[in-house]
Design a protein around this motif. Structure first.
Motif, PDB file in Angstrom:
ATOM      1  N   GLY A 120       0.716  -1.185   0.104  1.00  0.00           N
ATOM      2  CA  GLY A 120       0.031   0.013   0.089  1.00  0.00           C
ATOM      3  C   GLY A 120       0.961   1.209   0.143  1.00  0.00           C
ATOM      4  N   ASP A 121       0.532   2.213   0.442  1.00  0.00           N
ATOM      5  CA  ASP A 121       1.194   3.614   0.554  1.00  0.00           C
ATOM      6  C   ASP A 121       1.571   3.781   1.847  1.00  0.00           C
ATOM      7  OD1 ASP A 121       0.224   4.222  -2.088  1.00  0.00           O
ATOM      8  OD2 ASP A 121      -1.595   4.942  -1.532  1.00  0.00           O
ATOM      9  N   LEU A 122       2.560   3.034   2.091  1.00  0.00           N
ATOM     10  CA  LEU A 122       3.272   2.920   3.602  1.00  0.00           C
ATOM     11  C   LEU A 122       4.674   3.947   3.309  1.00  0.00           C
ATOM     12  CD1 LEU A 122       2.860  -0.619   4.824  1.00  0.00           C
ATOM     13  CD2 LEU A 122       1.629   1.334   5.252  1.00  0.00           C
ATOM     14  N   THR A 123       4.741   4.591   4.533  1.00  0.00           N
ATOM     15  CA  THR A 123       6.217   5.200   4.529  1.00  0.00           C
ATOM     16  C   THR A 123       7.236   4.509   4.796  1.00  0.00           C
ATOM     17  OG1 THR A 123       5.982   5.711   6.900  1.00  0.00           O
ATOM     18  CG2 THR A 123       4.869   7.423   5.544  1.00  0.00           C
ATOM     19  N   LYS A 124       8.342   4.964   4.589  1.00  0.00           N
ATOM     20  CA  LYS A 124       9.498   4.077   4.759  1.00  0.00           C
ATOM     21  C   LYS A 124       9.699   3.618   6.186  1.00  0.00           C
ATOM     22  CE  LYS A 124      12.845   5.225   0.846  1.00  0.00           C
ATOM     23  NZ  LYS A 124      12.376   4.138   0.426  1.00  0.00           N
ATOM     24  N   SER A 125       9.352   4.718   7.198  1.00  0.00           N
ATOM     25  CA  SER A 125       9.322   4.220   8.614  1.00  0.00           C
ATOM     26  C   SER A 125       8.237   3.126   8.821  1.00  0.00           C
ATOM     27  CB  SER A 125       9.015   5.303   9.274  1.00  0.00           C
ATOM     28  OG  SER A 125       9.986   6.360   9.204  1.00  0.00           O
ATOM     29  N   GLN A 126       6.933   3.108   8.337  1.00  0.00           N
ATOM     30  CA  GLN A 126       6.106   2.127   8.575  1.00  0.00           C
ATOM     31  C   GLN A 126       6.570   0.844   7.899  1.00  0.00           C
ATOM     32  OE1 GLN A 126       3.017   4.223   6.641  1.00  0.00           O
ATOM     33  NE2 GLN A 126       2.116   5.016   8.365  1.00  0.00           N
ATOM     34  N   GLU A 127       7.077   0.746   7.010  1.00  0.00           N
ATOM     35  CA  GLU A 127       7.681  -0.290   6.125  1.00  0.00           C
ATOM     36  C   GLU A 127       8.918  -1.004   7.184  1.00  0.00           C
ATOM     37  OE1 GLU A 127       9.143   0.315   2.105  1.00  0.00           O
ATOM     38  OE2 GLU A 127       6.861   0.505   1.507  1.00  0.00           O
ATOM     39  N   ALA A 128       9.499  -0.075   7.578  1.00  0.00           N
ATOM     40  CA  ALA A 128      10.668  -0.559   8.563  1.00  0.00           C
ATOM     41  C   ALA A 128      10.200  -1.411   9.759  1.00  0.00           C
ATOM     42  CB  ALA A 128      11.608   0.695   8.972  1.00  0.00           C
ATOM     43  N   VAL A 129       9.164  -0.659  10.372  1.00  0.00           N
ATOM     44  CA  VAL A 129       8.547  -1.380  11.511  1.00  0.00           C
ATOM     45  C   VAL A 129       7.903  -2.690  11.204  1.00  0.00           C
ATOM     46  CG1 VAL A 129       6.409  -1.010  13.066  1.00  0.00           C
ATOM     47  CG2 VAL A 129       8.187   0.864  12.683  1.00  0.00           C
ATOM     48  N   LEU A 130       7.262  -2.868   9.998  1.00  0.00           N
ATOM     49  CA  LEU A 130       6.629  -4.052   9.722  1.00  0.00           C
ATOM     50  C   LEU A 130       7.701  -5.076   9.476  1.00  0.00           C
ATOM     51  CD1 LEU A 130       3.913  -2.886   7.216  1.00  0.00           C
ATOM     52  CD2 LEU A 130       3.737  -3.669   9.585  1.00  0.00           C
ATOM     53  N   LEU A 131       8.573  -4.628   8.914  1.00  0.00           N
ATOM     54  CA  LEU A 131       9.967  -5.699   8.526  1.00  0.00           C
ATOM     55  C   LEU A 131      10.392  -6.274   9.734  1.00  0.00           C
ATOM     56  CD1 LEU A 131      11.493  -3.988   5.264  1.00  0.00           C
ATOM     57  CD2 LEU A 131       9.976  -6.513   5.599  1.00  0.00           C
ATOM     58  N   ARG A 132      10.631  -5.274  10.877  1.00  0.00           N
ATOM     59  CA  ARG A 132      11.094  -5.532  12.005  1.00  0.00           C
ATOM     60  C   ARG A 132      10.241  -6.478  13.113  1.00  0.00           C
ATOM     61  NH1 ARG A 132      15.652  -4.210  14.555  1.00  0.00           N
ATOM     62  NH2 ARG A 132      16.191  -2.399  12.921  1.00  0.00           N
ATOM     63  N   LEU A 133       9.040  -6.078  12.798  1.00  0.00           N
ATOM     64  CA  LEU A 133       8.109  -7.146  13.614  1.00  0.00           C
ATOM     65  C   LEU A 133       8.149  -8.656  12.932  1.00  0.00           C
ATOM     66  CD1 LEU A 133       5.251  -4.612  14.271  1.00  0.00           C
ATOM     67  CD2 LEU A 133       6.599  -5.567  15.903  1.00  0.00           C
ATOM     68  N   GLU A 134       8.258  -8.604  11.410  1.00  0.00           N
ATOM     69  CA  GLU A 134       8.244  -9.776  11.051  1.00  0.00           C
ATOM     70  C   GLU A 134       9.413 -10.610  11.296  1.00  0.00           C
ATOM     71  OE1 GLU A 134       7.861 -11.873   6.631  1.00  0.00           O
ATOM     72  OE2 GLU A 134       9.117 -10.032   6.903  1.00  0.00           O
ATOM     73  N   ARG A 135      10.571  -9.903  11.422  1.00  0.00           N
ATOM     74  CA  ARG A 135      11.907 -10.540  11.561  1.00  0.00           C
ATOM     75  C   ARG A 135      12.145 -11.138  13.225  1.00  0.00           C
ATOM     76  NH1 ARG A 135      15.149  -6.418   9.709  1.00  0.00           N
ATOM     77  NH2 ARG A 135      15.479  -5.968  11.874  1.00  0.00           N
ATOM     78  N   ASP A 136      11.939  -9.896  13.941  1.00  0.00           N
ATOM     79  CA  ASP A 136      12.091 -10.098  15.252  1.00  0.00           C
ATOM     80  C   ASP A 136      10.993 -10.404  16.227  1.00  0.00           C
ATOM     81  OD1 ASP A 136      14.692  -9.347  14.426  1.00  0.00           O
ATOM     82  OD2 ASP A 136      14.401  -7.229  15.227  1.00  0.00           O
ATOM     83  N   GLY A 137       9.890 -10.423  15.693  1.00  0.00           N
ATOM     84  CA  GLY A 137       8.512 -10.734  16.337  1.00  0.00           C
ATOM     85  C   GLY A 137       8.124  -9.634  17.311  1.00  0.00           C
ATOM     86  N   SER A 138       7.202  -9.937  18.091  1.00  0.00           N
ATOM     87  CA  SER A 138       6.581  -8.805  18.807  1.00  0.00           C
ATOM     88  C   SER A 138       7.368  -7.838  19.807  1.00  0.00           C
ATOM     89  CB  SER A 138       5.691  -9.597  20.049  1.00  0.00           C
ATOM     90  OG  SER A 138       4.635 -10.321  19.198  1.00  0.00           O
ATOM     91  N   SER A 139       7.110  -6.568  19.862  1.00  0.00           N
ATOM     92  CA  SER A 139       7.687  -5.679  20.378  1.00  0.00           C
ATOM     93  C   SER A 139       6.960  -4.600  20.922  1.00  0.00           C
ATOM     94  CB  SER A 139       8.814  -5.167  19.320  1.00  0.00           C
ATOM     95  OG  SER A 139       9.764  -4.071  19.728  1.00  0.00           O
ATOM     96  N   THR A 140       7.579  -3.779  21.901  1.00  0.00           N
ATOM     97  CA  THR A 140       6.716  -2.640  22.114  1.00  0.00           C
ATOM     98  C   THR A 140       7.130  -1.326  21.364  1.00  0.00           C
ATOM     99  OG1 THR A 140       8.497  -1.806  23.830  1.00  0.00           O
ATOM    100  CG2 THR A 140       7.134  -3.454  24.669  1.00  0.00           C
ATOM    101  N   THR A 141       6.427  -0.257  21.461  1.00  0.00           N
ATOM    102  CA  THR A 141       6.628   0.769  20.701  1.00  0.00           C
ATOM    103  C   THR A 141       7.973   1.571  21.163  1.00  0.00           C
ATOM    104  OG1 THR A 141       4.301   1.344  20.735  1.00  0.00           O
ATOM    105  CG2 THR A 141       5.933   3.321  20.446  1.00  0.00           C
ATOM    106  N   THR A 142       8.390   1.330  22.332  1.00  0.00           N
ATOM    107  CA  THR A 142       9.668   1.846  22.777  1.00  0.00           C
ATOM    108  C   THR A 142      10.745   1.102  22.338  1.00  0.00           C
ATOM    109  OG1 THR A 142       8.681   2.711  24.968  1.00  0.00           O
ATOM    110  CG2 THR A 142      11.120   2.431  24.886  1.00  0.00           C
ATOM    111  N   GLU A 143      10.701  -0.416  22.284  1.00  0.00           N
ATOM    112  CA  GLU A 143      11.685  -1.013  21.671  1.00  0.00           C
ATOM    113  C   GLU A 143      11.957  -0.917  20.300  1.00  0.00           C
ATOM    114  OE1 GLU A 143      11.110  -4.700  24.953  1.00  0.00           O
ATOM    115  OE2 GLU A 143      10.033  -4.768  22.932  1.00  0.00           O
ATOM    116  N   LEU A 144      10.732  -0.599  19.512  1.00  0.00           N
ATOM    117  CA  LEU A 144      10.962  -0.545  18.131  1.00  0.00           C
ATOM    118  C   LEU A 144      11.324   0.984  17.637  1.00  0.00           C
ATOM    119  CD1 LEU A 144       7.273  -1.465  17.088  1.00  0.00           C
ATOM    120  CD2 LEU A 144       9.295  -2.575  16.247  1.00  0.00           C
ATOM    121  N   ALA A 145      11.146   2.085  18.763  1.00  0.00           N
ATOM    122  CA  ALA A 145      11.873   3.315  18.542  1.00  0.00           C
ATOM    123  C   ALA A 145      13.374   3.501  18.837  1.00  0.00           C
ATOM    124  CB  ALA A 145      11.149   4.298  19.470  1.00  0.00           C
TER     125      ALA A 145
END
Length: 151
Positions: A38-63
């Motif tokens: 879809g029309d995702l920003t690079k930051s949004q894509e990066a978060v999705l990829l990180r969650l896919e690769r590393d599994g569940s995470s908190t907002t603070t950990e993602l930041a």
């Protein structure tokens, strides 16, 4: 493009590195064109990829992992939740924390996108390379993999 003997001797490593960077950048761009979430920003894509690769995470950990301010990450996560791509649930170890995870919709997007990329690359290999070039490309995969894992 760098011309050489093909046996690793006489190749200028700097020219080879430049040629390889250019070619791989073009290939990555072409692969990205084959699928989008879809029309995702690079930051949004990066978060999705990180969650896919590393599994569940908190907002603070993602930041922290993405080098963003927690407030900025919260906005990114909110947009992903509104798009139905990320869901949050209480952390079983600490109910005050919310663990973010991909939704089935996000996983389907990844799966579909990868299939589209694989399909395009398969067709490109079959229709633009000679059998000898296919063999050469296949033989180069282990070396490219070692480059990708070089510190």
């Amino acid at each position: 493009m760098c011309e050489g003997k093909g046996d690793g001797q006489g190749q200028d490593p700097l020219l080879l590195a430049t040629d390889l960077r250019i070619v791989l950048s073009r290939l990555v761009r072409r692969l990205r064109e084959q699928s989008t979430v879809g029309d995702l920003t690079k930051s949004q894509e990066a978060v999705l990829l990180r969650l896919e690769r590393d599994g569940s995470s908190t907002t603070t950990e993602l930041a922290r992992a993405e080098g963003m301010r927690p407030q900025s990450m919260a906005k990114t996560v909110q947009a992903l939740q509104e798009a139905g791509l990320v869901t949050g649930s209480p952390d079983p170890a600490d109910g005050r924390r919310i663990l973010l995870a991909l939704t089935d919709t996000a996983r389907d997007h990844f799966r579909t996108g990868r299939l589209a990329k694989d399909d395009w690359l398969t067709r490109a290999i079959q229709h633009s390379l000679t059998p000898e070039e296919v063999d050469l490309l296949a033989a180069s995969v282990p070396a490219l993999n070692r480059l990708a894992h070089y510190p």
